[in-house]
Every structure is written in structure tokens, then in C-alpha cells.
Design a protein around this motif. Structure first.
Motif, PDB file in Angstrom:
ATOM      1  N   SER A 145       0.846  -1.196   0.000  1.00  0.00           N
ATOM      2  CA  SER A 145       0.000   0.000   0.000  1.00  0.00           C
ATOM      3  C   SER A 145       0.884   1.249   0.000  1.00  0.00           C
ATOM      4  N   GLY A 146       0.453   2.256  -0.715  1.00  0.00           N
ATOM      5  CA  GLY A 146       1.256   3.472  -0.836  1.00  0.00           C
ATOM      6  C   GLY A 146       2.003   3.512  -2.160  1.00  0.00           C
ATOM      7  N   VAL A 147       1.973   2.390  -2.876  1.00  0.00           N
ATOM      8  CA  VAL A 147       2.670   2.321  -4.159  1.00  0.00           C
ATOM      9  C   VAL A 147       2.046   3.296  -5.165  1.00  0.00           C
ATOM     10  N   VAL A 148       2.914   3.931  -5.948  1.00  0.00           N
ATOM     11  CA  VAL A 148       2.458   4.766  -7.070  1.00  0.00           C
ATOM     12  C   VAL A 148       2.484   3.911  -8.335  1.00  0.00           C
ATOM     13  N   ASN A 149       3.616   3.323  -8.616  1.00  0.00           N
ATOM     14  CA  ASN A 149       3.765   2.369  -9.714  1.00  0.00           C
ATOM     15  C   ASN A 149       5.212   1.853  -9.728  1.00  0.00           C
ATOM     16  N   ALA A 150       5.492   0.946 -10.607  1.00  0.00           N
ATOM     17  CA  ALA A 150       6.868   0.457 -10.767  1.00  0.00           C
ATOM     18  C   ALA A 150       7.100   0.217 -12.247  1.00  0.00           C
ATOM     19  N   THR A 151       8.298   0.560 -12.688  1.00  0.00           N
ATOM     20  CA  THR A 151       8.610   0.402 -14.114  1.00  0.00           C
ATOM     21  C   THR A 151       9.942  -0.310 -14.290  1.00  0.00           C
ATOM     22  N   LEU A 152       9.939  -1.208 -15.246  1.00  0.00           N
ATOM     23  CA  LEU A 152      11.166  -1.884 -15.639  1.00  0.00           C
ATOM     24  C   LEU A 152      11.583  -1.332 -17.003  1.00  0.00           C
ATOM     25  N   TYR A 153      12.829  -0.855 -17.073  1.00  0.00           N
ATOM     26  CA  TYR A 153      13.349  -0.272 -18.313  1.00  0.00           C
ATOM     27  C   TYR A 153      14.460  -1.146 -18.893  1.00  0.00           C
ATOM     28  N   GLY A 154      14.577  -1.103 -20.203  1.00  0.00           N
ATOM     29  CA  GLY A 154      15.710  -1.741 -20.871  1.00  0.00           C
ATOM     30  C   GLY A 154      16.925  -0.832 -20.801  1.00  0.00           C
ATOM     31  N   GLN A 155      18.054  -1.349 -21.247  1.00  0.00           N
ATOM     32  CA  GLN A 155      19.311  -0.600 -21.148  1.00  0.00           C
ATOM     33  C   GLN A 155      19.278   0.676 -21.976  1.00  0.00           C
ATOM     34  N   ASP A 156      18.524   0.651 -23.076  1.00  0.00           N
ATOM     35  CA  ASP A 156      18.420   1.841 -23.932  1.00  0.00           C
ATOM     36  C   ASP A 156      17.324   2.783 -23.463  1.00  0.00           C
TER      37      ASP A 156
ATOM     38  N   HIS B 213      17.957  -8.653 -24.076  1.00  0.00           N
ATOM     39  CA  HIS B 213      19.134  -9.316 -24.667  1.00  0.00           C
ATOM     40  C   HIS B 213      20.001  -9.944 -23.591  1.00  0.00           C
ATOM     41  N   ASP B 214      20.745 -10.937 -23.981  1.00  0.00           N
ATOM     42  CA  ASP B 214      21.687 -11.554 -23.042  1.00  0.00           C
ATOM     43  C   ASP B 214      22.654 -10.473 -22.560  1.00  0.00           C
ATOM     44  N   GLY B 215      22.824 -10.379 -21.274  1.00  0.00           N
ATOM     45  CA  GLY B 215      23.762  -9.410 -20.712  1.00  0.00           C
ATOM     46  C   GLY B 215      23.216  -7.997 -20.587  1.00  0.00           C
ATOM     47  N   GLU B 216      21.973  -7.797 -20.998  1.00  0.00           N
ATOM     48  CA  GLU B 216      21.396  -6.442 -20.929  1.00  0.00           C
ATOM     49  C   GLU B 216      21.221  -5.993 -19.471  1.00  0.00           C
ATOM     50  N   ILE B 217      21.503  -4.735 -19.236  1.00  0.00           N
ATOM     51  CA  ILE B 217      21.336  -4.192 -17.882  1.00  0.00           C
ATOM     52  C   ILE B 217      19.985  -3.488 -17.799  1.00  0.00           C
ATOM     53  N   LEU B 218      19.113  -4.044 -16.995  1.00  0.00           N
ATOM     54  CA  LEU B 218      17.782  -3.465 -16.836  1.00  0.00           C
ATOM     55  C   LEU B 218      17.807  -2.471 -15.684  1.00  0.00           C
ATOM     56  N   THR B 219      16.872  -1.558 -15.692  1.00  0.00           N
ATOM     57  CA  THR B 219      16.719  -0.635 -14.567  1.00  0.00           C
ATOM     58  C   THR B 219      15.318  -0.806 -14.002  1.00  0.00           C
ATOM     59  N   LEU B 220      15.276  -0.996 -12.703  1.00  0.00           N
ATOM     60  CA  LEU B 220      13.980  -1.138 -12.031  1.00  0.00           C
ATOM     61  C   LEU B 220      13.774   0.057 -11.123  1.00  0.00           C
ATOM     62  N   GLU B 221      12.625   0.699 -11.288  1.00  0.00           N
ATOM     63  CA  GLU B 221      12.267   1.824 -10.423  1.00  0.00           C
ATOM     64  C   GLU B 221      10.965   1.495  -9.713  1.00  0.00           C
ATOM     65  N   SER B 222      10.997   1.537  -8.397  1.00  0.00           N
ATOM     66  CA  SER B 222       9.738   1.381  -7.659  1.00  0.00           C
ATOM     67  C   SER B 222       9.406   2.711  -6.997  1.00  0.00           C
TER      68      SER B 222
END
Ligand code: NAG
Ligand code: NAG
Ligand code: NAG
Length: 288
Positions: free
Chosen positions: A204-215, A255-264
């Protein structure tokens, strides 16, 4: 049944982690499936098992229900030596800087109660449904990954070391304004795949969460649904579900080895036991 909310029911399984939250389905679109019981994939000496772990917080009679659901240590009846004997996620002694979260909501600990409150004993059960399909050549296995927005990824040579806190505290900022609190980490994916499913586990209190690709492309945003009524599953102001991404399998590829960014993202106010987990299912191939 005010005392159960999405925030309070988590189920963890060691070998196979599946979401878990009420109001959030985890149906896997055909022909994708999670492979189970393949003897060639079970390590020697190991056995596959299911584990279902239910966490329930009973807020009946609590002096402060919100603090209770956040497992705030100062709102719990903790044993005297709690801080001396409890170990944190890194197996270090918990310090008094720990203000709340999983460790203050251990089995049989109780939130501080309104004086004289008597709660009748209550039974709680979890209903779930698992659908099985017999494995055939058309099934495509998916892999389940759980990413954590607190993961302080390190490396040792070419080896990636994950260091997840599982939960975090949002400090009191004193009028943080309208912009949400953002918890963010970059998480490398050793092996990629096509995104089949994505959703966030938050409280509770969450606004949203997004997962981004390296680009910087958005792979999935999961948004909350809050309750409006009184009945079980729709408790007013409680988080009752998180939205799911079901992309058409194919276009969203990690992609293999891709660095994802997670924002909560949470509302910017003091909160303990905040979680920012993102569940993704990846298929390494597509149907022919
Ligand atoms: C627990 O910690 C307190 C203060 O940090 C200390 O005074 C006390 O002796 C400790 N008790 C045990 C059993 O270690
Ligand atoms: C890095 O790997 C080496 C060799 O396996 C090991 O001795 C060392 O303790 C590791 N360092 C860290 C920080 O994990
Ligand atoms: C998620 O929240 C942020 C911050 O409030 C907002 O800017 C963004 O538009 C939201 N994304 C979606 C898809 O709702």
C-alpha cells in the motif's frame, strides 16, 4: 476481513517463485509453461518440492492499523532482547536503526493492541489454483525472474553478485511534495529472452513500478488498484492488486547481458517494509 490485504499475503517458494498476490493473476499464456519435474534438469542429490508460505497480519484491535501493516517495530510487542538476538538479511545483528519490516513481523509477534480488545480466534485460508499441462513438444519453457529495486549488484571478475535487501524504509522527508519516492537499481540479466509476463509486488502506498531496458525503453509498468469498499478483497484504501503486462510475445526482447533498470515508486511519506519486486517471465524462444 479487514485484516488481510494484498500487502500482507506473500508466498515464497524456493525452487519456483510464483506471484502470490491477491487480485493479481499469474496465468501464463499458452504455449508457454513452467517446466517442472524434468529429471534431466534436477541437480543430482536434489528433489523438487513446492513450498507455500503465507504471511498474515491480523490488524484487529491494533492501536494503529497502518503502522501494524507496515510491521513498524515500535508498534509491536517485541521481546526485550529483540535487537540483541535478531539477525538481519546479511546475518548481522539488527540495529535499532531498523524501524520496521519483515523482521518485526515474525511469527507470533503482535501489534500493540487497544486496551481490553478481545479478538475471537479466526481461521485464515488461502485459495489457489494451479493448472497443469502434460509436457509436449509444443510447450515452451519460461524462466521466472524476480528483480528487486534494492539489489546492489556487485561483480567479482565476471561473476555477478546480487545483494537484495528485499525491503526498504522510506524516510520521513517532511513534506516531500507530490513527487514520489523512487528506489532504483540497475540489474544485469545474464540471460535474456522474450517478455511474456510482468508485474510488480509492492505494498500500500505504491504509485507504480517500471522496468526499463538498457536503452531506456519501457518494458513494463505495473500500476496499483486500491480498494473502495468493505468486503474482502476490496478494502478501502488498501492495495488490492497490481496490473500485469502481457505483451504480445515477440516484440519485447531482453538481450543476453542487458542491464535493466527497475524503479519502484511510493508516495513520499515515512514507510517501513516497502517492497519493490518485479516478476518477469522470459521465454528464450518463440512458437514456430
Ligand atoms: C542487549 O543490548 C543491550 C543494549 O544494547 C545491552 O544492555 C544488553 O546487555 C544486551 N543483552 C544481551 C542479552 O546481550
Ligand atoms: C571474489 O572471488 C574470489 C575467487 O573466487 C574470492 O576469493 C573472493 O573472496 C571474492 N571476493 C568477493 C568480494 O566476493
Ligand atoms: C508512474 O508514476 C510516475 C510518477 O508519478 C508518473 O510520472 C508516470 O506517468 C507513472 N506511469 C504510469 C504508466 O502510470
Amino acid at each position: 476481513m479487514e485484516f488481510i490485504s494484498n500487502a500482507m499475503i506473500l508466498s515464497f517458494s524456493i525452487l519456483l517463485l510464483l506471484p502470490k498476490s491477491r487480485g493479481t493473476t499469474s496465468k501464463i499464456p499458452d504455449p508457454f509453461a513452467i517446466e517442472q519435474g524434468n529429471p534431466t534438469k534436477i541437480k543430482n542429490g536434489y528433489e523438487e518440492k513446492w513450498l507455500l508460505n503465507i504471511m498474515v497480519i491480523d490488524t484487529r484491535g491494533a492501536q494503529d492499523k497502518k503502522a501494524c501493516t507496515q510491521c513498524r517495530c515500535d508498534h509491536m510487542n517485541l521481546p526485550k532482547d529483540f535487537y540483541n538476538v535478531t539477525r538481519d538479511i546479511h546475518n548481522q545483528k539488527l540495529t535499532t536503526n531498523y524501524k520496521g519490516g519483515l523482521f518485526c513481523c515474525q511469527d507470533n509477534l503482535q501489534c500493540k493492541q487497544i486496551e481490553g480488545f478481545q479478538g475471537p480466534r479466526r481461521m485464515v485460508s488461502l485459495r489457489y489454483k494451479i493448472s497443469w499441462v502434460d509436457w509436449n513438444i509444443y510447450q515452451i519453457p519460461i524462466k521466472v525472474y524476480i528483480l528487486d529495486s534494492t539489489d546492489k549488484v556487485r561483480s567479482n571478475g565476471s561473476k555477478i553478485l546480487h545483494d537484495c535487501l528485499a525491503e526498504y524504509t522510506i524516510p520521513a522527508t517532511g513534506g516531500g511534495g507530490d513527487s514520489p519516492h523512487v528506489q532504483k537499481e540497475n540489474i544485469p540479466m545474464e540471460k535474456g529472452g522474450y517478455l511474456i509476463y510482468g508485474t510488480a509486488h509492492m505494498h500500500s502506498g505504491v504509485v507504480n513500478a517500471t522496468l526499463y531496458g538498457q536503452d531506456g525503453r519501457t518494458l513494463c509498468t505495473s500500476t496499483p488498484k486500491y480498494g473502495t469498499g468493505k468486503e474482502a478483497g476490496n478494502e478501502k484504501a488498501y492495495l488490492i492488486g497490481m496490473s500485469i503486462c502481457y505483451p504480445q510475445p515477440g516484440p519485447i526482447k531482453i538481450h543476453d547481458g542487458e542491464i535493466l533498470t527497475l524503479e519502484s515508486r511510493y508516495k513520499n511519506e515515512f514507510r517501513t517494509g516497502a517492497m519493490g519486486h518485479f516478476y518477469i517471465y522470459l521465454a528464450e524462444e518463440l512458437p514456430q
